[in-house]
Design an enzyme around this catalytic site. Structure first.
Site, PDB file in Angstrom:
ATOM      1  N   ARG A  34      39.104  23.714   7.633  1.00  0.00           N
ATOM      2  CA  ARG A  34      38.389  24.996   6.609  1.00  0.00           C
ATOM      3  C   ARG A  34      40.393  25.572   6.542  1.00  0.00           C
ATOM      4  O   ARG A  34      39.727  26.316   4.968  1.00  0.00           O
ATOM      5  CB  ARG A  34      37.942  26.006   6.852  1.00  0.00           C
ATOM      6  CG  ARG A  34      36.816  25.786   5.685  1.00  0.00           C
ATOM      7  CD  ARG A  34      35.614  27.275   6.276  1.00  0.00           C
ATOM      8  NE  ARG A  34      36.071  27.975   6.315  1.00  0.00           N
ATOM      9  CZ  ARG A  34      36.061  28.760   7.583  1.00  0.00           C
ATOM     10  NH1 ARG A  34      35.598  27.843   8.532  1.00  0.00           N
ATOM     11  NH2 ARG A  34      36.478  29.484   8.152  1.00  0.00           N
ATOM     12  N   TYR A  85      34.192  27.024 -21.090  1.00  0.00           N
ATOM     13  CA  TYR A  85      33.505  26.190 -19.645  1.00  0.00           C
ATOM     14  C   TYR A  85      31.899  26.846 -19.730  1.00  0.00           C
ATOM     15  O   TYR A  85      32.816  27.677 -19.038  1.00  0.00           O
ATOM     16  CB  TYR A  85      34.598  26.699 -18.792  1.00  0.00           C
ATOM     17  CG  TYR A  85      33.041  25.132 -17.702  1.00  0.00           C
ATOM     18  CD1 TYR A  85      33.143  23.522 -17.767  1.00  0.00           C
ATOM     19  CD2 TYR A  85      33.204  25.603 -16.370  1.00  0.00           C
ATOM     20  CE1 TYR A  85      32.410  22.850 -17.496  1.00  0.00           C
ATOM     21  CE2 TYR A  85      32.157  24.986 -15.738  1.00  0.00           C
ATOM     22  CZ  TYR A  85      31.981  23.972 -15.890  1.00  0.00           C
ATOM     23  OH  TYR A  85      30.428  22.861 -15.135  1.00  0.00           O
ATOM     24  N   ASP A 157      42.167  28.180 -17.796  1.00  0.00           N
ATOM     25  CA  ASP A 157      41.990  26.757 -17.214  1.00  0.00           C
ATOM     26  C   ASP A 157      42.648  26.008 -18.419  1.00  0.00           C
ATOM     27  O   ASP A 157      42.388  25.689 -19.697  1.00  0.00           O
ATOM     28  CB  ASP A 157      40.239  26.781 -17.938  1.00  0.00           C
ATOM     29  CG  ASP A 157      39.729  26.079 -17.142  1.00  0.00           C
ATOM     30  OD1 ASP A 157      39.946  24.804 -16.681  1.00  0.00           O
ATOM     31  OD2 ASP A 157      38.158  25.469 -17.019  1.00  0.00           O
ATOM     32  N   LYS A 182      38.285  16.122 -13.883  1.00  0.00           N
ATOM     33  CA  LYS A 182      38.052  15.184 -15.097  1.00  0.00           C
ATOM     34  C   LYS A 182      39.940  14.470 -15.007  1.00  0.00           C
ATOM     35  O   LYS A 182      39.976  13.403 -14.450  1.00  0.00           O
ATOM     36  CB  LYS A 182      37.599  16.557 -15.877  1.00  0.00           C
ATOM     37  CG  LYS A 182      37.227  17.413 -15.438  1.00  0.00           C
ATOM     38  CD  LYS A 182      35.890  16.998 -15.835  1.00  0.00           C
ATOM     39  CE  LYS A 182      34.385  18.447 -15.624  1.00  0.00           C
ATOM     40  NZ  LYS A 182      34.975  19.355 -16.101  1.00  0.00           N
TER      41      LYS A 182
HETATM   42  C1  LIG Z   1      34.168  20.830 -15.456  1.00  0.00           C
HETATM   43  C2  LIG Z   1      35.438  22.255 -15.604  1.00  0.00           C
HETATM   44  C3  LIG Z   1      34.798  23.427 -14.721  1.00  0.00           C
HETATM   45  C4  LIG Z   1      34.048  22.746 -14.149  1.00  0.00           C
HETATM   46  O1  LIG Z   1      34.692  22.266 -13.097  1.00  0.00           O
HETATM   47  P1  LIG Z   1      34.052  21.255 -11.607  1.00  0.00           P
HETATM   48  O2  LIG Z   1      35.240  20.708 -11.385  1.00  0.00           O
HETATM   49  O3  LIG Z   1      33.264  20.582 -13.013  1.00  0.00           O
HETATM   50  O4  LIG Z   1      33.500  22.352 -11.177  1.00  0.00           O
HETATM   51  C5  LIG Z   1      35.718  24.022 -16.177  1.00  0.00           C
HETATM   52  N1  LIG Z   1      36.186  24.096 -16.957  1.00  0.00           N
HETATM   53  C6  LIG Z   1      36.097  23.327 -17.802  1.00  0.00           C
HETATM   54  C7  LIG Z   1      37.397  23.436 -19.248  1.00  0.00           C
HETATM   55  C8  LIG Z   1      35.701  21.938 -17.254  1.00  0.00           C
HETATM   56  O5  LIG Z   1      35.232  21.514 -18.406  1.00  0.00           O
END
Ligand SMILES: *Cc1c(COP(=O)(O)O)cnc(C)c1O
Length: 362
Positions: A34, A85, A157, A182
């Site tokens: 962990r 998001y 982000d 993504k």
């Molecule tokens: C999908 C997404 C998230 C969240 O990520 P997860 O891997 O689904 O937890 C955060 N920010 C953006 C811009 C996203 O497209």
């Protein structure tokens, strides 16, 4: 492509192996699964190298986002993009409801309004650019410098853009977060996240949160992401070229009322994006003639593009974002497209036919 592999000697494997072990012989740096894992570390070397900082991988993008927000002191103010998001906004709503943090949404394309909201000590400005799903472009260098002058920290982000298109740490951001689910992993088969920073203090705080929350990545997911990220440059090049062409054709389509893609010269974010990004990305959004029913019909009439949420995979995904709870403020006829690497003529034939079929009665 080459990071995270170690120097390698004769006979050594070229790729790091997936290390499936919950514990490690005592006396080394990693006592327990962990707290650390060699497969995470290989991926952290790659993501850190791309963003220009030290990376930590998490179980998901939300785990990285939650870890960063949880490092803030109780009652700290957060200023966040109004169309950030939806999970980030839901997290903030949840913790604000329990008095843990305060937050305010802003239009991050409006630099002076965003900076005006950053008042009071110990705040965090939370940026996305281009935003999801309206593709608004924030002036990252100006916002980051302005917030830091006010004594605020800045998190970006960078999921939509990837470090190949923009590196927020180079503009002075304190931390970058990713949903590696993504573009970084790129094949819609992994849920994984990362946070990257140049501050040793922030790394230590995030590492501590990761161990305490236990929101850790599986070694197999880390390995899949490591495999996927090695082709990021070619996937993104192709997807981006497809997106630019589709945006241009959608813009001229009789049943499309608006296209949002910063690569279009008539897009309000075009100049800013051209100044701060190395490409315009492969996310676009468009509004069709009619309302929510027409847009739903278009999304589900496509045969090549898949009607599904998420983004950043090799395949094209389309969805009406307004169908989600918390997204009621979006134009109901707005469709978001994560453009994949298919043949652009196949994609256009599919989209054009779906738009004609879906909006026929509008
Ligand atoms: C999908 C997404 C998230 C969240 O990520 P997860 O891997 O689904 O937890 C955060 N920010 C953006 C811009 C996203 O497209």
């Amino acid at each position: 492509m080459h990071l995270g592999r170690g120097p390698g000697g004769p006979g050594d494997p070229v790729n790091p192996s997936v290390v499936m072990s919950s514990t490690f012989h005592q006396g080394g740096a990693n006592p327990y699964g962990r707290d650390g894992n060699p497969t995470w570390e290989a991926l952290e070397e790659v993501i850190g190298g791309l963003e220009g900082g030290e990376a930590l991988v998490f179980a998901s993008g939300m785990a990285a986002i939650a870890a960063e927000l949880e490092t803030l002191p109780v009652g700290a103010p957060v200023v966040v993009a109004g169309d950030a998001y939806s999970g980030t906004r839901r997290f903030l709503t949840d913790v604000a409801g329990r008095g843990r943090l305060r937050f305010q949404t802003v239009d991050v394309a409006d630099t002076s309004a965003t900076l005006a909201a950053c008042s009071g000590p110990h705040g965090l400005l939370w940026l996305e650019s281009p935003t999801n799903p309206l593709l608004a472009v924030a002036d990252l260098p100006a916002l980051i410098a302005g917030a830091r002058e006010r004594g605020w920290n800045v998190a970006v982000d960078n999921t939509f853009s990837t470090p190949l298109l923009q590196r927020p740490l180079d503009f002075g951001a304190d931390v970058v977060v990713h949903s590696a689910t993504k573009w970084l992993s790129g094949h819609s088969d992994v849920v994984l996240g990362a946070a990257v920073t140049r501050s040793e203090e922030v790394v230590a705080a995030l590492r501590n949160r990761r161990s305490l929350h236990g929101a850790v990545a599986g070694p197999w997911e880390a390995w899949l992401t490591l495999r996927g990220v090695r082709t990021l440059a070619v996937r993104l090049d192709r997807a981006q070229a497809n997106a630019a062409e589709l945006a241009r054709r959608l813009d001229a389509h009789a049943s499309v009322t608006r296209v949002r893609y910063p690569g279009l010269e008539n897009d309000p974010g075009h100049e800013r994006a051209a100044a701060q990004m190395r490409g315009f990305g492969a996310m676009l959004a468009f509004e069709v003639r009619g309302g929510a029913p027409e847009a739903e019909r278009v999304a589900t009439a496509t045969r090549l593009a898949t009607a599904a949420t998420s983004l950043g995979g090799v395949e094209t995904l389309i969805e009406r974002r307004g169908r989600w709870q918390g997204e009621e403020a979006l134009p109901p006829n707005l469709l978001r497209v994560s453009v994949g690497i298919e043949d652009v003529e196949d994609l256009w034939a599919d989209l054009d036919a779906a738009i004609r079929a879906g909006t026929a009665s509008a």
